[in-house]
Design a protein around this motif. Sequence first.
Motif, short mmCIF file in Angstrom:
data_model
loop_
_atom_site.label_atom_id
_atom_site.label_comp_id
_atom_site.label_asym_id
_atom_site.label_seq_id
_atom_site.Cartn_x
_atom_site.Cartn_y
_atom_site.Cartn_z
N THR A 94 0.81 -1.23 0.00
CA THR A 94 0.00 0.00 0.00
C THR A 94 0.84 1.27 0.00
N ILE A 107 -6.31 1.41 -2.12
CA ILE A 107 -6.16 0.56 -0.93
C ILE A 107 -7.45 -0.19 -0.65
N HIS A 108 -8.57 0.50 -0.76
CA HIS A 108 -9.87 -0.15 -0.52
C HIS A 108 -10.10 -1.26 -1.54
N GLU A 163 -7.91 -4.20 -0.59
CA GLU A 163 -8.48 -4.91 0.55
C GLU A 163 -9.51 -5.94 0.10
N ASN A 164 -10.43 -5.50 -0.75
CA ASN A 164 -11.48 -6.39 -1.22
C ASN A 164 -10.91 -7.53 -2.07
N SER A 219 -9.09 -10.05 0.14
CA SER A 219 -10.02 -10.77 1.02
C SER A 219 -10.66 -11.97 0.33
N SER A 225 2.92 -5.06 6.36
CA SER A 225 2.34 -3.72 6.28
C SER A 225 2.40 -3.07 7.66
N THR A 270 -4.97 -0.83 10.04
CA THR A 270 -6.34 -0.98 9.55
C THR A 270 -6.37 -1.94 8.37
N PHE A 271 -5.40 -1.82 7.48
CA PHE A 271 -5.31 -2.72 6.33
C PHE A 271 -5.11 -4.16 6.79
N ARG A 283 -8.36 -5.64 8.16
CA ARG A 283 -9.40 -5.93 7.16
C ARG A 283 -9.05 -7.09 6.25
N VAL A 284 -7.76 -7.39 6.15
CA VAL A 284 -7.33 -8.41 5.18
C VAL A 284 -6.95 -9.73 5.84
N CYS A 285 -6.23 -9.67 6.96
CA CYS A 285 -5.53 -10.86 7.46
C CYS A 285 -6.37 -11.67 8.45
#
Length: 456
Positions: A208, A216-217, A220-221, A224, A234, A238-239, A242-244
């Motif tokens: 990122t 970035i958004h 993330e999607n 995922s 990273s 927040t990233f 949302r991802v891990c």
Amino acid sequence: MAPCGLCSLALPPKTSGFNQGGPKTVSLLALNQLEKTIAGRVLFKKVQLPLESGKRYGLVGANGSGKSTLLRILAGQEEASSGDVTSRSGTTIGFLEQDFSPWLEWPILDVAMTGQPEAFEALRALDSAEHGDQQLDEAAYAKHQDVLASTDGYTLAPRAAQILEGLGIPAQDHNNALHTLSGGYRLRVLLAKTLIGNPDVLLLDEPTNHLDLMAIHWLENFLSQYRGCLLLVSHDHTFLLRVCSDTLDVDYETITHYPGDYNYFLSRKAGDRETREKEIAKREKEIAHREAFISRFKAKASKARQAQSRVKQVEKIKIEPLPQSSRRAPNFSFAAGHTSGKEILRVKNLCKSFNDKSVIQDLSIQLRRGTRLAVVGPNGVGKSTFINCLVNELEPSAGSFEWGHNVQWGHYSQDPLKALKKSADNLLDWLWQKWQTKVKPWCAPFWAKCFFHRMM
């Protein structure tokens, strides 16, 4: 290998390039007593760890703790000091490159498509045959068709285009050469190249860094939905959240697996540390109690045997010292030299254009003391341009701005080394030139404020 355009052979996109495995997890890589030492410093040792499909591991730790080194070892780009990494038969690994120099003359879309090299080569061969640049016999033609059928190669171009657009590179630029993009956007193309490759194991180191909020958004999607094994470095918490699905902590000269997200890791690690500290305190208290008995009664004949027994008990109590964490946190302190006026900045009808492209149009704003303003938006809309106008790096095309009474501003640019690149001086001499009114001894206590203190 010459660049080529292959969009004419592509069919409409069907699905994401990621494999859609089921819920069953399979160990794709295994770290076997892995150790890495650099210049006598142990980064990690005796690491025994399986890495499974369906898991998205957030790799966390201090700068210099060994996160990027681990990724390079897994990618086969660096040797471990001892131990090894074994992989399941047929496992493919995708690793985010940082060197875009070999691709500068290539069309952007073609660079991304090379993430699936077999499909790309098959498409290129068929394209050359179609345009009469080379002859293909029936066997060669059938072989290329089989490759495209097995790799979903006919959708490679639209899938690559979809990823590039998701990362903020518009379709109208896809046939331009890579060198037409800025450094940050070139790295986005390399990220697209990595993502399109359909690897079983995906290794991403700070993906990122050069992405805006929208990209970035999107990433993330995209991640995922990934069903392989992801290892992600990273500093964007927040990233990571949302991802891990899991966390790998590189600290205390080892790598610890926490089967949960970043918040779970923080809570669990702090709890484990507290438990160990309490256990050590309990044992130290027990030792102190026995030593007090020994000191009190060792000279008394009636208690000598008991005292000697306590000595043996104390000798058997082993306390493993807690290792020091590699994490450090900067401790900055910025004090205003004097108080400014209430109005900090007034901007009136500011405009900035580059040739025929208008970047900032009629911007007006007033800032008062104590304001904290975030300038956000996609890359290329003029955020840095606006700041550079305010610090006299750029001249506005129209409009004006005025700093308030007694305001002194400081600027940390997108390229913090830009100022140093123009100078051959060392750091201390460069600072001395910038602030000649300050005495040199002032620098030492200032830097002391920035020294790192231990955490955890």
